[in-house]
Design a protein around this motif. Structure first.
Motif, PDB file in Angstrom:
ATOM      1  N   VAL A  32      58.227  21.932   8.170  1.00 35.43           N
ATOM      2  CA  VAL A  32      58.827  23.251   8.344  1.00 35.43           C
ATOM      3  C   VAL A  32      59.923  23.428   7.298  1.00 35.43           C
ATOM      4  O   VAL A  32      60.744  22.527   7.068  1.00 35.43           O
ATOM      5  CB  VAL A  32      59.393  23.439   9.770  1.00 35.43           C
ATOM      6  N   ALA A  33      59.925  24.585   6.643  1.00 37.33           N
ATOM      7  CA  ALA A  33      60.930  24.875   5.606  1.00 37.33           C
ATOM      8  C   ALA A  33      62.271  25.232   6.245  1.00 37.33           C
ATOM      9  O   ALA A  33      62.340  25.705   7.388  1.00 37.33           O
ATOM     10  CB  ALA A  33      60.440  26.016   4.728  1.00 37.33           C
ATOM     11  N   LEU A  34      63.328  25.015   5.490  1.00 37.64           N
ATOM     12  CA  LEU A  34      64.695  25.249   5.964  1.00 37.64           C
ATOM     13  C   LEU A  34      65.430  26.204   5.032  1.00 37.64           C
ATOM     14  O   LEU A  34      65.117  26.294   3.844  1.00 37.64           O
ATOM     15  CB  LEU A  34      65.459  23.921   6.035  1.00 37.64           C
ATOM     16  N   VAL A  35      66.416  26.896   5.577  1.00 34.41           N
ATOM     17  CA  VAL A  35      67.266  27.777   4.778  1.00 34.41           C
ATOM     18  C   VAL A  35      68.707  27.654   5.261  1.00 34.41           C
ATOM     19  O   VAL A  35      68.954  27.371   6.437  1.00 34.41           O
ATOM     20  CB  VAL A  35      66.822  29.259   4.864  1.00 34.41           C
ATOM     21  N   LYS A  69      69.312  25.645  -4.250  1.00 34.75           N
ATOM     22  CA  LYS A  69      68.117  24.970  -3.756  1.00 34.75           C
ATOM     23  C   LYS A  69      68.230  24.794  -2.244  1.00 34.75           C
ATOM     24  O   LYS A  69      69.245  24.314  -1.741  1.00 34.75           O
ATOM     25  CB  LYS A  69      67.968  23.605  -4.434  1.00 34.75           C
ATOM     26  N   SER A  70      67.192  25.179  -1.513  1.00 39.46           N
ATOM     27  CA  SER A  70      67.188  25.015  -0.055  1.00 39.46           C
ATOM     28  C   SER A  70      67.046  23.540   0.302  1.00 39.46           C
ATOM     29  O   SER A  70      66.508  22.748  -0.487  1.00 39.46           O
ATOM     30  CB  SER A  70      66.029  25.803   0.569  1.00 39.46           C
ATOM     31  N   PRO A  71      67.494  23.142   1.486  1.00 42.02           N
ATOM     32  CA  PRO A  71      67.272  21.756   1.926  1.00 42.02           C
ATOM     33  C   PRO A  71      65.778  21.440   1.985  1.00 42.02           C
ATOM     34  O   PRO A  71      64.954  22.330   2.176  1.00 42.02           O
ATOM     35  CB  PRO A  71      67.892  21.737   3.331  1.00 42.02           C
TER      36      PRO A  71
END
Length: 387
Positions: free
Chosen positions: A306-309, A291-293
Protein backbone atom coordinates in the motif's frame (compact mmCIF):
# COMPACT_ATOMS: atom_id res chain seq x y z
CA UNK A 1 -1.13 -9.98 -3.96
CA UNK A 2 0.79 -10.65 -0.74
CA UNK A 3 -1.58 -13.37 0.46
CA UNK A 4 0.88 -15.73 2.08
CA UNK A 5 3.24 -13.22 3.69
CA UNK A 6 3.98 -14.56 7.20
CA UNK A 7 3.05 -12.43 10.13
CA UNK A 8 6.23 -11.07 11.66
CA UNK A 9 5.18 -8.91 14.60
CA UNK A 10 2.55 -6.47 15.75
CA UNK A 11 3.63 -2.85 15.80
CA UNK A 12 1.46 -0.04 17.10
CA UNK A 13 0.72 2.84 14.73
CA UNK A 14 1.48 6.42 15.51
CA UNK A 15 -1.15 9.12 15.54
CA UNK A 16 0.99 12.10 14.58
CA UNK A 17 -0.12 15.38 13.06
CA UNK A 18 1.34 18.44 11.37
CA UNK A 19 2.92 20.57 14.04
CA UNK A 20 5.82 22.80 14.90
CA UNK A 21 7.31 23.81 18.18
CA UNK A 22 6.33 27.39 18.94
CA UNK A 23 8.88 29.74 20.45
CA UNK A 24 7.60 31.75 23.41
CA UNK A 25 5.96 35.05 22.39
CA UNK A 26 8.05 38.15 22.87
CA UNK A 27 7.75 40.22 26.04
CA UNK A 28 4.74 42.49 25.60
CA UNK A 29 6.70 45.60 26.65
CA UNK A 30 9.63 45.31 24.26
CA UNK A 31 8.14 47.06 21.23
CA UNK A 32 6.37 49.96 22.95
CA UNK A 33 3.14 49.67 20.96
CA UNK A 34 0.52 52.38 21.34
CA UNK A 35 -2.37 49.94 20.91
CA UNK A 36 -3.62 48.04 23.98
CA UNK A 37 -4.06 44.76 22.11
CA UNK A 38 -1.88 43.17 19.41
CA UNK A 39 -0.54 39.89 18.08
CA UNK A 40 2.04 38.75 15.54
CA UNK A 41 1.64 35.36 13.85
CA UNK A 42 3.66 33.44 11.26
CA UNK A 43 1.10 32.46 8.65
CA UNK A 44 2.19 29.02 7.44
CA UNK A 45 2.47 27.45 10.90
CA UNK A 46 0.25 29.68 13.02
CA UNK A 47 3.15 30.25 15.39
CA UNK A 48 2.59 33.24 17.68
CA UNK A 49 5.69 35.41 17.79
CA UNK A 50 4.42 38.31 19.90
CA UNK A 51 1.26 39.12 21.80
CA UNK A 52 -0.03 41.90 23.96
CA UNK A 53 -3.39 41.33 25.66
CA UNK A 54 -4.35 39.38 22.54
CA UNK A 55 -7.34 37.68 24.16
CA UNK A 56 -9.04 40.87 25.33
CA UNK A 57 -12.56 41.18 23.89
CA UNK A 58 -12.87 44.29 21.71
CA UNK A 59 -15.03 45.78 18.97
CA UNK A 60 -13.49 44.80 15.60
CA UNK A 61 -14.96 47.43 13.24
CA UNK A 62 -14.35 46.59 9.57
CA UNK A 63 -11.78 43.86 10.15
CA UNK A 64 -15.02 41.90 10.61
CA UNK A 65 -15.03 41.83 6.81
CA UNK A 66 -12.18 39.31 6.84
CA UNK A 67 -14.73 36.68 7.83
CA UNK A 68 -17.21 38.05 5.30
CA UNK A 69 -14.61 37.59 2.57
CA UNK A 70 -13.82 34.06 3.76
CA UNK A 71 -17.46 33.12 3.23
CA UNK A 72 -17.49 34.78 -0.19
CA UNK A 73 -14.42 32.79 -1.23
CA UNK A 74 -15.95 29.65 0.27
CA UNK A 75 -18.96 30.17 -2.00
CA UNK A 76 -16.70 30.78 -5.00
CA UNK A 77 -14.68 27.68 -4.20
CA UNK A 78 -17.79 25.49 -3.91
CA UNK A 79 -19.13 26.83 -7.22
CA UNK A 80 -22.33 28.15 -5.66
CA UNK A 81 -21.43 31.58 -7.02
CA UNK A 82 -19.19 32.74 -9.87
CA UNK A 83 -17.03 35.90 -10.15
CA UNK A 84 -19.17 37.27 -12.99
CA UNK A 85 -22.52 36.56 -11.31
CA UNK A 86 -24.82 39.57 -11.03
CA UNK A 87 -25.61 40.80 -7.52
CA UNK A 88 -28.67 43.02 -7.02
CA UNK A 89 -28.53 45.62 -4.25
CA UNK A 90 -31.46 45.64 -1.81
CA UNK A 91 -32.93 48.57 0.11
CA UNK A 92 -31.36 47.14 3.27
CA UNK A 93 -27.90 46.85 1.74
CA UNK A 94 -28.04 50.37 0.29
CA UNK A 95 -28.99 51.81 3.69
CA UNK A 96 -25.88 50.68 5.57
CA UNK A 97 -24.04 53.97 5.88
CA UNK A 98 -20.52 54.19 7.26
CA UNK A 99 -17.82 53.32 4.75
CA UNK A 100 -19.57 52.59 1.48
CA UNK A 101 -19.44 52.90 -2.28
CA UNK A 102 -22.97 54.36 -2.46
CA UNK A 103 -24.72 51.45 -4.13
CA UNK A 104 -28.38 52.18 -4.88
CA UNK A 105 -31.41 49.91 -4.46
CA UNK A 106 -31.85 47.84 -7.58
CA UNK A 107 -28.32 48.50 -8.81
CA UNK A 108 -26.37 45.48 -9.98
CA UNK A 109 -22.68 44.68 -9.76
CA UNK A 110 -20.67 41.50 -10.31
CA UNK A 111 -19.34 39.39 -7.46
CA UNK A 112 -15.83 40.35 -8.57
CA UNK A 113 -16.64 44.07 -8.31
CA UNK A 114 -18.29 43.59 -4.92
CA UNK A 115 -15.16 41.85 -3.63
CA UNK A 116 -13.08 44.76 -4.86
CA UNK A 117 -15.36 47.23 -3.09
CA UNK A 118 -15.14 45.26 0.17
CA UNK A 119 -11.40 44.63 0.21
CA UNK A 120 -10.23 47.98 -1.14
CA UNK A 121 -12.84 50.50 0.03
CA UNK A 122 -14.28 48.56 2.99
CA UNK A 123 -17.80 49.02 1.59
CA UNK A 124 -20.54 48.13 4.07
CA UNK A 125 -23.22 48.24 1.38
CA UNK A 126 -21.31 45.75 -0.78
CA UNK A 127 -20.86 43.44 2.23
CA UNK A 128 -24.57 43.25 2.96
CA UNK A 129 -25.43 42.86 -0.73
CA UNK A 130 -23.07 39.87 -0.94
CA UNK A 131 -24.41 38.42 2.32
CA UNK A 132 -27.93 38.50 0.96
CA UNK A 133 -26.81 37.10 -2.39
CA UNK A 134 -25.09 34.12 -0.77
CA UNK A 135 -27.36 33.34 2.19
CA UNK A 136 -30.67 35.02 1.37
CA UNK A 137 -30.45 37.40 4.33
CA UNK A 138 -27.80 39.12 6.39
CA UNK A 139 -28.97 37.29 9.54
CA UNK A 140 -28.46 33.88 7.93
CA UNK A 141 -25.07 34.96 6.59
CA UNK A 142 -24.00 36.14 10.06
CA UNK A 143 -25.06 32.79 11.50
CA UNK A 144 -22.72 31.16 8.98
CA UNK A 145 -19.96 33.59 9.96
CA UNK A 146 -20.25 32.52 13.59
CA UNK A 147 -20.30 28.86 12.62
CA UNK A 148 -17.18 29.32 10.49
CA UNK A 149 -15.50 31.21 13.33
CA UNK A 150 -16.21 28.37 15.73
CA UNK A 151 -14.66 25.93 13.27
CA UNK A 152 -11.46 28.00 13.26
CA UNK A 153 -11.23 27.98 17.06
CA UNK A 154 -12.27 31.63 17.37
CA UNK A 155 -13.73 31.01 20.81
CA UNK A 156 -13.95 34.66 21.88
CA UNK A 157 -15.76 35.95 18.81
CA UNK A 158 -19.41 36.80 18.23
CA UNK A 159 -20.58 38.51 15.06
CA UNK A 160 -23.85 40.45 14.94
CA UNK A 161 -23.46 41.91 11.46
CA UNK A 162 -21.30 41.25 8.41
CA UNK A 163 -19.61 44.63 8.08
CA UNK A 164 -18.44 45.63 11.58
CA UNK A 165 -20.72 48.52 12.48
CA UNK A 166 -20.73 49.12 16.25
CA UNK A 167 -23.44 47.18 18.04
CA UNK A 168 -23.75 45.44 21.40
CA UNK A 169 -22.27 41.97 21.42
CA UNK A 170 -20.29 42.30 18.18
CA UNK A 171 -16.89 41.42 19.62
CA UNK A 172 -13.67 39.56 18.93
CA UNK A 173 -10.01 39.47 19.96
CA UNK A 174 -6.69 40.12 18.27
CA UNK A 175 -5.92 36.40 18.52
CA UNK A 176 -9.18 35.46 16.79
CA UNK A 177 -8.62 38.06 14.08
CA UNK A 178 -5.22 36.50 13.41
CA UNK A 179 -6.85 33.08 13.10
CA UNK A 180 -9.34 34.21 10.48
CA UNK A 181 -6.71 36.27 8.68
CA UNK A 182 -4.53 33.19 8.45
CA UNK A 183 -7.44 31.16 7.07
CA UNK A 184 -8.14 33.75 4.39
CA UNK A 185 -4.59 34.26 3.12
CA UNK A 186 -3.49 30.61 3.26
CA UNK A 187 -6.66 29.02 1.87
CA UNK A 188 -7.47 31.79 -0.60
CA UNK A 189 -4.21 33.58 -1.49
CA UNK A 190 -5.99 35.24 -4.41
CA UNK A 191 -7.32 37.72 -1.84
CA UNK A 192 -4.00 39.53 -2.33
CA UNK A 193 -5.04 40.33 -5.90
CA UNK A 194 -7.81 42.46 -4.40
CA UNK A 195 -6.39 43.92 -1.19
CA UNK A 196 -3.19 45.16 -2.83
CA UNK A 197 -5.10 47.37 -5.27
CA UNK A 198 -4.20 50.96 -4.41
CA UNK A 199 -6.77 52.81 -6.52
CA UNK A 200 -9.41 51.73 -9.01
CA UNK A 201 -12.82 52.70 -10.38
CA UNK A 202 -16.19 51.03 -10.50
CA UNK A 203 -19.14 52.03 -12.66
CA UNK A 204 -22.55 52.74 -11.15
CA UNK A 205 -25.42 52.08 -13.54
CA UNK A 206 -28.73 53.26 -12.10
CA UNK A 207 -31.95 54.77 -13.34
CA UNK A 208 -30.17 58.11 -13.38
CA UNK A 209 -27.57 56.81 -15.80
CA UNK A 210 -23.94 55.72 -15.61
CA UNK A 211 -21.24 57.23 -13.39
CA UNK A 212 -17.72 56.40 -12.26
CA UNK A 213 -16.80 55.99 -8.59
CA UNK A 214 -13.22 55.93 -7.35
CA UNK A 215 -11.94 53.32 -4.91
CA UNK A 216 -8.99 54.12 -2.66
CA UNK A 217 -7.34 51.55 -0.43
CA UNK A 218 -7.89 52.16 3.28
CA UNK A 219 -4.70 50.23 4.11
CA UNK A 220 -1.91 52.78 3.74
CA UNK A 221 0.71 50.10 4.42
CA UNK A 222 0.22 48.96 0.83
CA UNK A 223 2.18 52.07 -0.18
CA UNK A 224 4.15 52.68 3.00
CA UNK A 225 5.58 49.23 3.79
CA UNK A 226 7.77 47.42 1.28
CA UNK A 227 6.60 43.91 2.08
CA UNK A 228 2.89 44.60 2.63
CA UNK A 229 0.39 42.23 1.01
CA UNK A 230 -2.84 43.28 2.75
CA UNK A 231 -5.17 42.76 4.53
CA UNK A 232 -7.91 44.86 6.20
CA UNK A 233 -8.37 48.00 8.25
CA UNK A 234 -11.21 49.08 10.51
CA UNK A 235 -12.29 52.06 12.58
CA UNK A 236 -15.40 53.06 14.52
CA UNK A 237 -16.10 55.08 17.63
CA UNK A 238 -16.01 52.03 19.90
CA UNK A 239 -13.35 50.05 18.07
CA UNK A 240 -11.00 53.01 17.57
CA UNK A 241 -8.39 52.09 14.92
CA UNK A 242 -7.65 48.50 13.91
CA UNK A 243 -5.70 46.68 11.23
CA UNK A 244 -4.85 43.14 10.28
CA UNK A 245 -1.66 43.67 8.29
CA UNK A 246 -0.11 40.91 6.21
CA UNK A 247 3.36 41.01 4.71
CA UNK A 248 5.77 38.63 3.01
CA UNK A 249 9.54 38.74 2.80
CA UNK A 250 11.39 35.90 1.11
CA UNK A 251 9.64 32.77 2.40
CA UNK A 252 8.25 34.31 5.60
CA UNK A 253 4.62 35.50 5.67
CA UNK A 254 3.44 37.36 8.77
CA UNK A 255 0.13 38.60 10.17
CA UNK A 256 0.17 41.60 12.51
CA UNK A 257 -3.12 42.47 14.20
CA UNK A 258 -3.55 45.80 15.96
CA UNK A 259 -6.76 46.62 17.84
CA UNK A 260 -8.03 49.78 19.53
CA UNK A 261 -5.09 51.97 18.54
CA UNK A 262 -5.69 55.61 19.52
CA UNK A 263 -5.19 57.02 16.02
CA UNK A 264 -4.83 55.82 12.42
CA UNK A 265 -1.12 56.53 12.16
CA UNK A 266 -0.56 54.66 15.41
CA UNK A 267 -2.11 51.45 14.12
CA UNK A 268 0.14 51.47 11.04
CA UNK A 269 3.22 52.33 13.10
CA UNK A 270 2.43 49.49 15.50
CA UNK A 271 1.86 47.05 12.65
CA UNK A 272 5.13 48.09 11.03
CA UNK A 273 6.98 47.59 14.32
CA UNK A 274 5.52 44.10 14.69
CA UNK A 275 6.32 43.10 11.12
CA UNK A 276 9.89 44.41 11.33
CA UNK A 277 10.34 42.52 14.59
CA UNK A 278 9.06 39.32 13.00
CA UNK A 279 11.20 39.55 9.90
CA UNK A 280 14.30 40.27 11.99
CA UNK A 281 13.71 37.24 14.22
CA UNK A 282 12.15 34.57 12.01
CA UNK A 283 13.66 31.85 9.95
CA UNK A 284 11.49 29.10 8.51
CA UNK A 285 12.46 25.47 8.03
CA UNK A 286 10.41 23.58 5.43
CA UNK A 287 10.69 19.92 4.52
CA UNK A 288 9.84 19.78 0.80
CA UNK A 289 8.93 16.08 1.10
CA UNK A 290 9.80 15.54 -2.54
CA UNK A 291 9.63 11.76 -2.14
CA UNK A 292 6.80 9.85 -0.43
CA UNK A 293 7.66 7.17 2.15
CA UNK A 294 8.19 3.70 0.72
CA UNK A 295 5.11 1.51 0.34
CA UNK A 296 4.31 -0.91 3.16
CA UNK A 297 3.88 -4.67 2.64
CA UNK A 298 0.27 -5.78 3.21
CA UNK A 299 -0.69 -9.01 4.93
CA UNK A 300 -3.92 -10.83 3.98
CA UNK A 301 -4.83 -8.17 1.43
CA UNK A 302 -5.89 -8.07 -2.18
CA UNK A 303 -2.73 -6.04 -2.89
CA UNK A 304 0.86 -6.84 -2.04
CA UNK A 305 1.62 -3.33 -0.76
CA UNK A 306 0.00 0.00 0.00
CA UNK A 307 1.35 3.44 -0.96
CA UNK A 308 1.84 6.17 1.64
CA UNK A 309 1.63 9.96 1.62
CA UNK A 310 2.50 12.71 4.07
CA UNK A 311 -0.55 14.43 5.56
CA UNK A 312 0.99 17.77 4.74
CA UNK A 313 4.27 19.71 4.61
CA UNK A 314 6.32 20.23 7.74
CA UNK A 315 7.26 23.78 8.67
CA UNK A 316 9.07 25.03 11.74
CA UNK A 317 9.64 28.63 12.81
CA UNK A 318 12.76 29.55 14.74
CA UNK A 319 13.38 32.93 16.38
CA UNK A 320 16.65 32.09 18.15
CA UNK A 321 18.99 32.20 15.16
CA UNK A 322 19.77 28.48 15.48
CA UNK A 323 21.39 26.51 12.67
CA UNK A 324 18.46 24.71 11.06
CA UNK A 325 20.67 22.53 8.88
CA UNK A 326 20.99 20.03 11.71
CA UNK A 327 17.27 19.21 11.77
CA UNK A 328 16.77 15.48 11.28
CA UNK A 329 13.74 13.41 10.24
CA UNK A 330 12.87 9.93 11.53
CA UNK A 331 10.17 7.85 9.83
CA UNK A 332 8.13 5.72 12.24
CA UNK A 333 6.22 2.97 10.43
CA UNK A 334 5.36 -0.69 11.06
CA UNK A 335 7.23 -3.34 9.05
CA UNK A 336 3.95 -4.59 7.57
CA UNK A 337 0.23 -4.02 7.94
CA UNK A 338 -2.83 -6.23 7.70
CA UNK A 339 -5.83 -5.67 5.46
CA UNK A 340 -8.39 -4.21 5.40
CA UNK A 341 -6.81 -0.78 5.03
CA UNK A 342 -8.71 2.48 4.51
CA UNK A 343 -7.25 5.35 2.48
CA UNK A 344 -6.57 8.35 4.69
CA UNK A 345 -6.06 6.37 7.89
CA UNK A 346 -2.83 6.92 9.82
CA UNK A 347 0.05 4.58 9.04
CA UNK A 348 2.74 6.29 11.11
CA UNK A 349 4.53 9.60 11.33
CA UNK A 350 7.66 11.55 10.51
CA UNK A 351 9.33 13.01 13.58
CA UNK A 352 11.60 16.05 13.28
CA UNK A 353 14.34 16.79 15.81
CA UNK A 354 16.85 19.54 16.37
CA UNK A 355 19.86 18.70 18.50
CA UNK A 356 17.99 15.61 19.67
CA UNK A 357 14.90 17.53 20.77
CA UNK A 358 11.63 16.86 19.00
CA UNK A 359 10.29 20.00 17.32
CA UNK A 360 7.27 18.56 15.54
CA UNK A 361 5.85 15.79 13.42
CA UNK A 362 3.72 15.04 10.38
CA UNK A 363 1.40 12.06 10.13
CA UNK A 364 1.88 9.56 7.32
CA UNK A 365 -1.34 8.28 5.76
CA UNK A 366 -2.37 5.37 3.58
CA UNK A 367 -2.85 6.66 0.04
CA UNK A 368 -5.11 3.81 -1.08
CA UNK A 369 -7.60 1.37 0.38
CA UNK A 370 -6.84 -2.35 0.38
CA UNK A 371 -9.54 -4.98 0.88
CA UNK A 372 -9.05 -8.10 2.94
CA UNK A 373 -8.52 -11.14 0.74
CA UNK A 374 -11.35 -13.71 0.52
CA UNK A 375 -11.18 -17.46 -0.09
CA UNK A 376 -11.93 -16.78 -3.75
CA UNK A 377 -8.92 -14.43 -3.93
CA UNK A 378 -6.67 -17.13 -2.45
CA UNK A 379 -8.04 -19.75 -4.83
CA UNK A 380 -7.55 -17.44 -7.83
CA UNK A 381 -3.95 -16.82 -6.86
CA UNK A 382 -3.18 -20.53 -6.48
CA UNK A 383 -4.89 -21.28 -9.79
CA UNK A 384 -2.93 -18.55 -11.53
CA UNK A 385 0.30 -19.93 -10.05
CA UNK A 386 -0.26 -23.44 -11.47
CA UNK A 387 -1.63 -22.30 -14.81
Amino acid sequence: MKLFLPFLLSISLFSGSLSSAAPPPADTDTLGLSAPSAILMEASTGTILYEKDANTSLHPASITKIMTMILIFDALSSGSIQPDDTVTVSEHAASMGGSQVFLEPGETQTVDTMLKCISVASANDACVAMAEHIAGSEDEFVARMNERAKGLGMNDTNFINCCGLDTDGHMTTAHDVALMSRELITKYPQIHDYCTIWMDNITHVTRRGSSEFGLSNTNKLIRQYEYATGLKTGSTGLAKFCVSATAKKDDIELIAVIMAAPDPKGRFADATALLNYGFSKCQLYTDPQEKSPEALPVKRGTERSVALVYEGPFRYVDTTGADLSDITKEIKLPEEVSAPIKAGDVAGKAIYRQNGTEIGSVRILYRDSVKEATFLDYFSEVLAFYL
